[in-house]
Design a protein around this motif. Structure first.
Motif, PDB file in Angstrom:
ATOM      1  N   GLU A 121       0.817  -1.225   0.000  1.00 14.57           N
ATOM      2  CA  GLU A 121       0.000   0.000   0.000  1.00 14.57           C
ATOM      3  C   GLU A 121       0.846   1.268   0.000  1.00 14.57           C
ATOM      4  OE1 GLU A 121      -3.692   1.921   2.454  1.00 14.57           O
ATOM      5  OE2 GLU A 121      -3.386  -0.236   2.641  1.00 14.57           O
ATOM      6  N   LYS A 122       1.930   1.264   0.785  1.00 11.30           N
ATOM      7  CA  LYS A 122       2.816   2.443   0.838  1.00 11.30           C
ATOM      8  C   LYS A 122       3.456   2.682  -0.530  1.00 11.30           C
ATOM      9  CE  LYS A 122       4.048   2.974   5.677  1.00 11.30           C
ATOM     10  NZ  LYS A 122       5.032   2.612   6.696  1.00 11.30           N
ATOM     11  N   GLU A 123       3.838   1.598  -1.152  1.00 11.71           N
ATOM     12  CA  GLU A 123       4.445   1.656  -2.485  1.00 11.71           C
ATOM     13  C   GLU A 123       3.440   2.254  -3.482  1.00 11.71           C
ATOM     14  OE1 GLU A 123       7.370   0.707  -5.484  1.00 11.71           O
ATOM     15  OE2 GLU A 123       7.530   0.856  -3.313  1.00 11.71           O
ATOM     16  N   ARG A 124       2.176   1.822  -3.353  1.00  9.72           N
ATOM     17  CA  ARG A 124       1.118   2.339  -4.237  1.00  9.72           C
ATOM     18  C   ARG A 124       0.963   3.847  -4.052  1.00  9.72           C
ATOM     19  NH1 ARG A 124      -2.166  -2.243  -3.213  1.00  9.72           N
ATOM     20  NH2 ARG A 124      -3.524  -1.053  -1.823  1.00  9.72           N
ATOM     21  N   GLU A 125       0.886   4.283  -2.792  1.00  7.58           N
ATOM     22  CA  GLU A 125       0.708   5.722  -2.500  1.00  7.58           C
ATOM     23  C   GLU A 125       1.867   6.554  -3.039  1.00  7.58           C
ATOM     24  OE1 GLU A 125       0.044   6.045   1.708  1.00  7.58           O
ATOM     25  OE2 GLU A 125      -1.836   4.909   1.574  1.00  7.58           O
ATOM     26  N   LYS A 126       3.082   6.040  -2.844  1.00 11.16           N
ATOM     27  CA  LYS A 126       4.288   6.729  -3.330  1.00 11.16           C
ATOM     28  C   LYS A 126       4.226   6.894  -4.860  1.00 11.16           C
ATOM     29  CE  LYS A 126       8.574   4.690  -3.585  1.00 11.16           C
ATOM     30  NZ  LYS A 126       9.059   4.981  -4.935  1.00 11.16           N
ATOM     31  N   ASN A 127       3.770   5.843  -5.523  1.00 10.45           N
ATOM     32  CA  ASN A 127       3.692   5.880  -6.984  1.00 10.45           C
ATOM     33  C   ASN A 127       2.567   6.765  -7.489  1.00 10.45           C
ATOM     34  OD1 ASN A 127       5.792   4.142  -8.343  1.00 10.45           O
ATOM     35  ND2 ASN A 127       5.132   2.806  -6.694  1.00 10.45           N
ATOM     36  N   VAL A 128       1.463   6.847  -6.745  1.00 10.05           N
ATOM     37  CA  VAL A 128       0.378   7.775  -7.104  1.00 10.05           C
ATOM     38  C   VAL A 128       0.928   9.205  -7.110  1.00 10.05           C
ATOM     39  CG1 VAL A 128      -1.764   8.844  -6.285  1.00 10.05           C
ATOM     40  CG2 VAL A 128      -1.590   6.363  -6.350  1.00 10.05           C
ATOM     41  N   GLN A 129       1.674   9.557  -6.056  1.00  7.82           N
ATOM     42  CA  GLN A 129       2.253  10.911  -5.959  1.00  7.82           C
ATOM     43  C   GLN A 129       3.233  11.187  -7.086  1.00  7.82           C
ATOM     44  OE1 GLN A 129       0.959  13.295  -4.148  1.00  7.82           O
ATOM     45  NE2 GLN A 129      -0.408  11.664  -3.473  1.00  7.82           N
ATOM     46  N   GLU A 130       4.054  10.180  -7.393  1.00  2.00           N
ATOM     47  CA  GLU A 130       5.059  10.341  -8.458  1.00  2.00           C
ATOM     48  C   GLU A 130       4.372  10.531  -9.815  1.00  2.00           C
ATOM     49  OE1 GLU A 130       8.640   7.872 -10.476  1.00  2.00           O
ATOM     50  OE2 GLU A 130       8.426   7.593  -8.307  1.00  2.00           O
ATOM     51  N   ALA A 131       3.322   9.733 -10.065  1.00  2.34           N
ATOM     52  CA  ALA A 131       2.591   9.848 -11.332  1.00  2.34           C
ATOM     53  C   ALA A 131       1.917  11.220 -11.439  1.00  2.34           C
ATOM     54  CB  ALA A 131       1.549   8.734 -11.443  1.00  2.34           C
ATOM     55  N   LEU A 132       1.321  11.689 -10.341  1.00  4.86           N
ATOM     56  CA  LEU A 132       0.670  13.008 -10.337  1.00  4.86           C
ATOM     57  C   LEU A 132       1.673  14.123 -10.629  1.00  4.86           C
ATOM     58  CD1 LEU A 132      -1.769  12.598  -7.295  1.00  4.86           C
ATOM     59  CD2 LEU A 132      -2.445  12.902  -9.688  1.00  4.86           C
ATOM     60  N   GLU A 133       2.858  14.012 -10.026  1.00  6.87           N
ATOM     61  CA  GLU A 133       3.917  15.021 -10.275  1.00  6.87           C
ATOM     62  C   GLU A 133       4.308  15.039 -11.748  1.00  6.87           C
ATOM     63  OE1 GLU A 133       7.331  14.495  -7.712  1.00  6.87           O
ATOM     64  OE2 GLU A 133       6.042  14.554  -5.939  1.00  6.87           O
ATOM     65  N   GLY A 134       4.487  13.834 -12.301  1.00  7.71           N
ATOM     66  CA  GLY A 134       4.852  13.719 -13.723  1.00  7.71           C
ATOM     67  C   GLY A 134       3.788  14.313 -14.625  1.00  7.71           C
ATOM     68  N   LEU A 135       2.521  14.012 -14.335  1.00 12.51           N
ATOM     69  CA  LEU A 135       1.416  14.539 -15.139  1.00 12.51           C
ATOM     70  C   LEU A 135       1.327  16.064 -15.036  1.00 12.51           C
ATOM     71  CD1 LEU A 135      -1.262  11.803 -14.327  1.00 12.51           C
ATOM     72  CD2 LEU A 135      -0.168  12.166 -16.548  1.00 12.51           C
TER      73      LEU A 135
END
Length: 226
Positions: A121-135
């Protein structure tokens, strides 16, 4: 040296965004080619012969010379067939296009994928933030531009971004995520609609329903075993 009249083959799978990039480039250039569907659970001798390093698709074979990695293949197609340029002629603009296409792969594709298909779950949250930053970076980059990153016509960044336009909406719906929406990224969302309505892109996008069902089953298996 392969001439542009020699036979062109594309090894791939229908649901891959990376294979889709190559389909778009070939169709955009009007190149005749043969599509060879691979089964990644049982890789063909041809795939292992042509891409012994990564054993992945897509692989473009032109005059028996193989090439792997979708963005490398798209650039090769652009340089081999001169009509309908995919990259700008200006060296600085070309370099920028390469930068943003690679940015999509480095900062958005992996992060968006893991934000759905990661067990932790932590990994998922971290990746959501990273994807949002990229977008967000891409939202700022497309702002004030014409229809596409490439201008009035699609280019390398647009072809690289097909994952954002078509695949992210599918996987976020499955996971109940609000990753890429018209509210969060109005300019990028408008671009994504233009891209999916482009005649060439429309022709080569895989059917949505089977792809949705495939990823949904995969997601449910993952959440059931977590």
């Amino acid at each position: 040296m392969a001439t542009n009249q020699e036979e062109v083959k594309l090894l791939g799978v229908v649901g891959s965004p990376f294979v889709c990039r190559v389909h778009i480039a070939l169709k955009f250039k009007g190149v005749e080619y043969k599509f060879l569907e691979e089964n990644l659970g049982n890789k063909s001798e041809l795939l292992l012969k042509y891409n012994p390093v990564h054993k992945k698709v897509p692989v473009l074979v032109h005059g028996e010379k193989p090439l792997a990695e979708s963005l490398v293949i798209v650039e090769y197609i652009d340089e081999t067939w001169n009509n309908n340029p995919i990259l700008p002629s200006d060296p600085y603009q070309r370099a920028l296009a390469r930068f943003w296409a690679k940015f999509i792969d480095d900062k958005v594709v992996g992060a968006a994928w893991k934000s759905v298909f990661s067990v932790d779950e932590k990994e998922r949250e971290k990746n959501v933030q990273e994807a949002l930053e990229g977008l967000k970076f891409l939202e700022d980059e497309i702002k004030g531009k014409k229809k596409f990153f490439g201008g009035e016509e699609i280019g390398l960044v647009d072809i690289g971004g097909v994952f954002i336009a078509f695949w992210i909406p599918i996987i976020q719906e499955i996971a109940g995520l609000q990753l890429f929406t018209s509210e969060k990224f109005p300019n990028l969302y408008k671009w994504s609609q233009e891209l999916m309505n482009h005649s060439v892109v429309k022709e080569v996008l895989p059917p949505r329903e089977p792809l949705f069902a495939f990823f949904k089953a995969r997601y449910e298996n993952l959440t059931a075993s977590a």
